[in-house]
Design an enzyme around this catalytic site. Structure first.
Site, PDB file in Angstrom:
ATOM      1  N   HIS A  23       0.826  -1.210   0.000  1.00  0.00           N
ATOM      2  CA  HIS A  23       0.000   0.000   0.000  1.00  0.00           C
ATOM      3  C   HIS A  23       0.858   1.257   0.000  1.00  0.00           C
ATOM      4  O   HIS A  23       0.484   2.268  -0.598  1.00  0.00           O
ATOM      5  CB  HIS A  23      -0.925  -0.012   1.223  1.00  0.00           C
ATOM      6  CG  HIS A  23      -1.912  -1.133   1.217  1.00  0.00           C
ATOM      7  ND1 HIS A  23      -3.246  -0.957   0.901  1.00  0.00           N
ATOM      8  CD2 HIS A  23      -1.765  -2.454   1.471  1.00  0.00           C
ATOM      9  CE1 HIS A  23      -3.873  -2.121   0.968  1.00  0.00           C
ATOM     10  NE2 HIS A  23      -2.993  -3.044   1.325  1.00  0.00           N
ATOM     11  N   ASP A 118      -5.592   5.765   1.518  1.00  0.00           N
ATOM     12  CA  ASP A 118      -5.838   4.385   1.138  1.00  0.00           C
ATOM     13  C   ASP A 118      -7.306   4.074   1.392  1.00  0.00           C
ATOM     14  O   ASP A 118      -7.900   4.554   2.361  1.00  0.00           O
ATOM     15  CB  ASP A 118      -4.943   3.451   1.958  1.00  0.00           C
ATOM     16  CG  ASP A 118      -4.944   2.031   1.428  1.00  0.00           C
ATOM     17  OD1 ASP A 118      -5.942   1.314   1.660  1.00  0.00           O
ATOM     18  OD2 ASP A 118      -3.960   1.629   0.785  1.00  0.00           O
TER      19      ASP A 118
END
Length: 451
Positions: A23, A118
């Site tokens: 991520h 995210d």
């Protein structure tokens, strides 16, 4: 050090990555891309898996959430493996007040254009709404995974996760005929996981827009579904074609093998890496070892510390391994390896970053997925894009050797590699002025400037 202050900066963008390698990489690639377009960049991050800030002197970094070493809520949580994902649940439960305070400080001091988080930081949507701050979402998986993730409760209702009859495993999945039932089971998504996924989907759809690490020509059916079903703009940007992820690595990278790799013939080396989190037991590890030996192919294998459960690194190797045909490293600059002319195939866990980096470099794949989106990516890679082999039956040395040889030396491998090269070429065209990827980036910048 280069003086960045001479470059006129537009407004500031605040980015908040999830603290895991898969991520962090795309978020910092996106940050570099936005910086190159004239924006100032602030990165919010946790102390857990914090990025190497010295690699980004042009960004401002701010600690958030777990910066108190005496806070037992965080100190008692696991640091390794999927157990560490409990940290994300805790952040989502208790992070709103601290994030709001940090954003209020940023808004009072600077002209902030938007927040980019995210998608798994779903708690940030309500905070952004309360401050009238646009929030864009970064999705670090494929487009086709998004509606699958939103259907986990349906799969539970259909009993997929409770099947005991192996005969049902090969059946097509309801709503997603490309997938097999065993692919859904292999994701490992339990009912408790469903709340995370459903919140992620719901708050992504409530955001101001979604940024995807992909390109239209790879995922056209998935894009059609997203554009039809999601009410906010989507932007498809192939990050690996703009910036490498090497500087965002949370692990120290070994470069000493490159002189050896430079000496290998074109398309002759199998690159093996199973990501930053996955683990195997010693039996599985030895099947990998013997599969590589039996394939009779040259290989470069990344074995990070902790990959073998209960082992610090290489105690399990049989005598004489890896020999002259192999090289073992702790970690490697993956994009640079995949771009090397000696690489003929990539044996991967099938995480989206690894899968997509392989697509970007036109490298055929062998997939051994563990969980999450990995079995879904493996199914698309093998059955839709047809640019590799899916090892569906776990770790068995004979199947491993056969899969490697199929891609590297058999006649089938020529067609697989040709399809991989064709996808790379389609992406290169898409990045040219007037192409979908080029226009998608331009649209994203114009959209942010409109806030």
């Amino acid at each position: 050090m280069e003086n960045h202050t001479v470059v006129p900066r537009h407004r500031r963008i605040i980015l908040f990555p999830l603290p895991y390698q898969g991520h962090v990489n795309p978020m910092l690639q996106l940050a570099n891309l936005l910086y190159s377009k004239g924006f100032s960049i602030t990165i919010l991050h946790t102390n857990f898996n914090k990025p190497k800030t010295s690699n980004y002197p042009h960004f401002t970094f701010k600690f958030i959430l777990d910066n108190d070493p005496h806070d037992e809520r965080y100190s008692k949580l696991p640091l390794q493996g999927m157990g560490s994902f409990a940290r994300v649940l805790l952040f989502n439960e208790c992070g709103a007040d601290e994030l709001r305070h940090q954003l209020e400080l940023e808004l009072s001091e600077k002209d902030v254009s938007c927040l980019v988080t995210d998608a798994y930081w779903y708690f940030t949507q309500s905070v952004a709404d309360s401050l009238s701050l646009p929030r864009l979402v970064l999705r670090t998986t494929s487009l086709f995974c998004f509606p699958v993730f939103g259907s986990i409760s349906l799969f539970h209702d259909l009993g997929y996760f409770n099947l005991s009859d192996n005969a049902n495993m090969e059946e097509q999945v309801v709503k997603f005929p490309v997938l097999k039932v065993k692919d859904i089971i292999k994701t490992g998504f339990k009912l408790q996981t469903n709340s995370i996924l459903s919140n992620m989907v719901k708050h992504s759809e409530a955001s101001s827009g979604i940024i995807w690490n992909s390109f239209k020509e790879l995922e056209e059916p998935g894009l059609e579904t997203i554009l039809r079903d999601i009410p906010v703009p989507s932007f498809l940007i192939p990050f690996p074609k703009h910036f490498t992820s090497a500087s965002s690595s949370l692990l120290e990278q070994d470069r000493t093998f490159f002189p050896w790799l430079d000496k290998q013939a074109p398309n002759s080396v199998v690159y093996v890496s199973f990501g930053s989190v996955s683990q195997v037991d010693e039996r599985q590890f030895l099947e990998i070892v013997h599969g590589l030996v039996n394939s009779e192919q040259t290989f470069l294998w990344v074995i990070r510390p902790g990959f073998v459960e209960g082992s610090t690194w290489l105690e399990s190797f049989p005598d004489g391994f890896p020999g002259e045909r192999g090289r073992i490293v702790n970690w490697a600059p993956q994009q640079e390896v995949l771009a090397h002319e000696a690489i003929g195939a990539f044996w991967t866990h099938g995480g989206w970053n690894s899968t997509f980096e392989s697509v970007c470099e036109g490298v055929a794949m062998i997939c051994s997925p563990f969980y999450g989106d990995q079995p879904l990516n493996a199914r698309y890679m093998s059955d839709v894009w047809k640019m590799g082999v899916y090892l569906e039956n776990g770790w068995e040395r004979g199947e491993i050797a056969n899969a490697i040889r199929k891609v590297m030396v058999n006649e089938d491998g020529k067609e697989i590699k040709e399809r991989a090269r064709n996808l790379k070429q389609k992406l290169n065209v898409s990045l040219m002025e007037g192409g979908y990827s080029y226009e998608s980036l331009e649209s994203l910048i114009a959209y942010i400037n409109s806030f």
